[in-house]
Design a protein around this motif. Structure first.
Motif, PDB file in Angstrom:
ATOM      1  N   GLY A  60       0.644  -1.080   0.098  1.00  0.00           N
ATOM      2  CA  GLY A  60      -0.164  -0.207   0.022  1.00  0.00           C
ATOM      3  C   GLY A  60       1.042   1.475   0.241  1.00  0.00           C
ATOM      4  N   ILE A  61       2.324   0.868   0.333  1.00  0.00           N
ATOM      5  CA  ILE A  61       2.969   2.013  -0.296  1.00  0.00           C
ATOM      6  C   ILE A  61       4.572   2.065  -0.747  1.00  0.00           C
ATOM      7  CG2 ILE A  61       2.511   3.386   2.498  1.00  0.00           C
ATOM      8  CD1 ILE A  61       4.186   2.209   3.859  1.00  0.00           C
ATOM      9  N   HIS A  62       4.974   2.519  -1.598  1.00  0.00           N
ATOM     10  CA  HIS A  62       6.289   2.856  -1.896  1.00  0.00           C
ATOM     11  C   HIS A  62       7.454   3.459  -1.510  1.00  0.00           C
ATOM     12  CE1 HIS A  62       3.404   1.399  -5.786  1.00  0.00           C
ATOM     13  NE2 HIS A  62       3.110   0.443  -4.874  1.00  0.00           N
ATOM     14  N   LEU A  63       8.075   2.735  -2.015  1.00  0.00           N
ATOM     15  CA  LEU A  63       9.769   3.577  -1.404  1.00  0.00           C
ATOM     16  C   LEU A  63       9.928   4.599  -3.117  1.00  0.00           C
ATOM     17  CD1 LEU A  63      12.040   4.242   0.337  1.00  0.00           C
ATOM     18  CD2 LEU A  63      13.425   2.400   0.390  1.00  0.00           C
ATOM     19  N   VAL A  64      10.153   5.396  -3.299  1.00  0.00           N
ATOM     20  CA  VAL A  64      10.571   5.704  -4.115  1.00  0.00           C
ATOM     21  C   VAL A  64      11.430   7.128  -4.129  1.00  0.00           C
ATOM     22  CG1 VAL A  64       7.808   5.787  -4.929  1.00  0.00           C
ATOM     23  CG2 VAL A  64       8.983   7.909  -4.149  1.00  0.00           C
ATOM     24  N   ALA A  75       0.946   4.474  -2.656  1.00  0.00           N
ATOM     25  CA  ALA A  75       0.437   3.444  -3.404  1.00  0.00           C
ATOM     26  C   ALA A  75      -0.571   4.965  -4.905  1.00  0.00           C
ATOM     27  CB  ALA A  75       0.568   2.383  -3.292  1.00  0.00           C
ATOM     28  N   PRO A  76       0.006   4.846  -5.811  1.00  0.00           N
ATOM     29  CA  PRO A  76      -0.841   5.968  -6.549  1.00  0.00           C
ATOM     30  C   PRO A  76      -2.081   5.058  -7.950  1.00  0.00           C
ATOM     31  CG  PRO A  76       1.460   5.572  -7.881  1.00  0.00           C
ATOM     32  CD  PRO A  76       0.942   4.153  -6.865  1.00  0.00           C
ATOM     33  N   ASP A  77      -2.526   4.073  -7.238  1.00  0.00           N
ATOM     34  CA  ASP A  77      -3.852   3.464  -7.254  1.00  0.00           C
ATOM     35  C   ASP A  77      -4.814   3.200  -5.774  1.00  0.00           C
ATOM     36  OD1 ASP A  77      -2.100   1.340  -6.424  1.00  0.00           O
ATOM     37  OD2 ASP A  77      -3.307   0.105  -6.662  1.00  0.00           O
ATOM     38  N   LEU A  78      -4.223   3.997  -4.725  1.00  0.00           N
ATOM     39  CA  LEU A  78      -4.778   3.859  -3.191  1.00  0.00           C
ATOM     40  C   LEU A  78      -5.284   5.841  -2.699  1.00  0.00           C
ATOM     41  CD1 LEU A  78      -3.147   0.989  -1.467  1.00  0.00           C
ATOM     42  CD2 LEU A  78      -5.574   1.252  -2.487  1.00  0.00           C
TER      43      LEU A  78
END
Length: 209
Positions: A60-64, A75-78
């Motif tokens: 649900g979260i991304h490391l960018v 996350a973009p879709d959430l």
């Protein structure tokens, strides 16, 4: 940690993860290493960053990484689940939009160079608005007579527009295909993209702004 996180030692992974989670702003690999007291600049944390990025890519979260700085984001879709009912929409004037595009595609660029591309004078307030928004910064001065101030974009600009680096800026054909240009904006963007490194006397921009 899951099976896909396996290249870096677990204690390093956990330390890097905790540091980024607790940080109030994005950090470079060197800053993470300095915070954790590692002797080699960034070298010990880069494998951990890569492992963590893979680990979080389906969560649900991304490391960018943007502009060499790392942070966690939804996350973009959430993202729609966390969006406030009332958003504070930042609207730029046409002049500010033109100046921002020119800085992004030509940085570092002086005020005189911006005006040469636009074909009109640029009000001091226009650059002030972009700097207050955190998207444009003073990047130094040209080593020429008059030493004009030069401007560049910031990591916040990359973050706001979802760019990993300026290399990901779209070209005119991509913008047109996405339906993001109206006829007026298209003329301006074509000018910005087609006028790389305008040949003007740098000492024409000798003021401090």
């Amino acid at each position: 940690m899951t099976q896909d996180v396996q290249n870096a030692p677990d204690d390093v992974l956990r330390a890097v993860e905790a540091t980024l989670f607790a940080s109030t702003e994005p950090l470079t690999a060197d800053q993470v290493a300095l915070h954790l007291g590692f002797s080699e600049k960034g070298g010990e944390v880069r494998p951990a960053l890569a492992d963590l990025q893979r680990h979080y890519e389906r969560r649900g979260i991304h490391l960018v990484e943007r502009g060499g700085r790392w942070h966690f984001e939804t996350a973009p879709d959430l993202a729609h689940l966390l969006r406030r009912e009332k958003e504070d929409v930042r609207r730029l004037s046409r002049a500010a939009t033109e100046v921002l595009a020119i800085v992004a595609y030509h940085e570092p660029v002086s005020r005189a160079e911006i005006e040469a591309i636009r074909g009109v004078q640029t009000a001091k307030g226009t650059l002030d608005v972009l700097m207050e928004a955190g998207w444009v910064r003073v990047a130094g001065r040209r080593e020429v007579p008059g030493r004009p101030v030069i401007y560049a974009t910031t990591p916040a600009f990359l973050d706001h527009f979802g760019l990993g680096s300026l290399k990901e800026l779209p070209g005119i054909d991509e913008l047109r295909a996405a339906g993001l240009l109206d006829p007026v904006d298209e003329d301006m963007i074509e000018t910005a993209l087609g006028s790389k490194n305008p040949r003007i006397p740098d000492n024409a921009d000798s003021e401090d702004d």
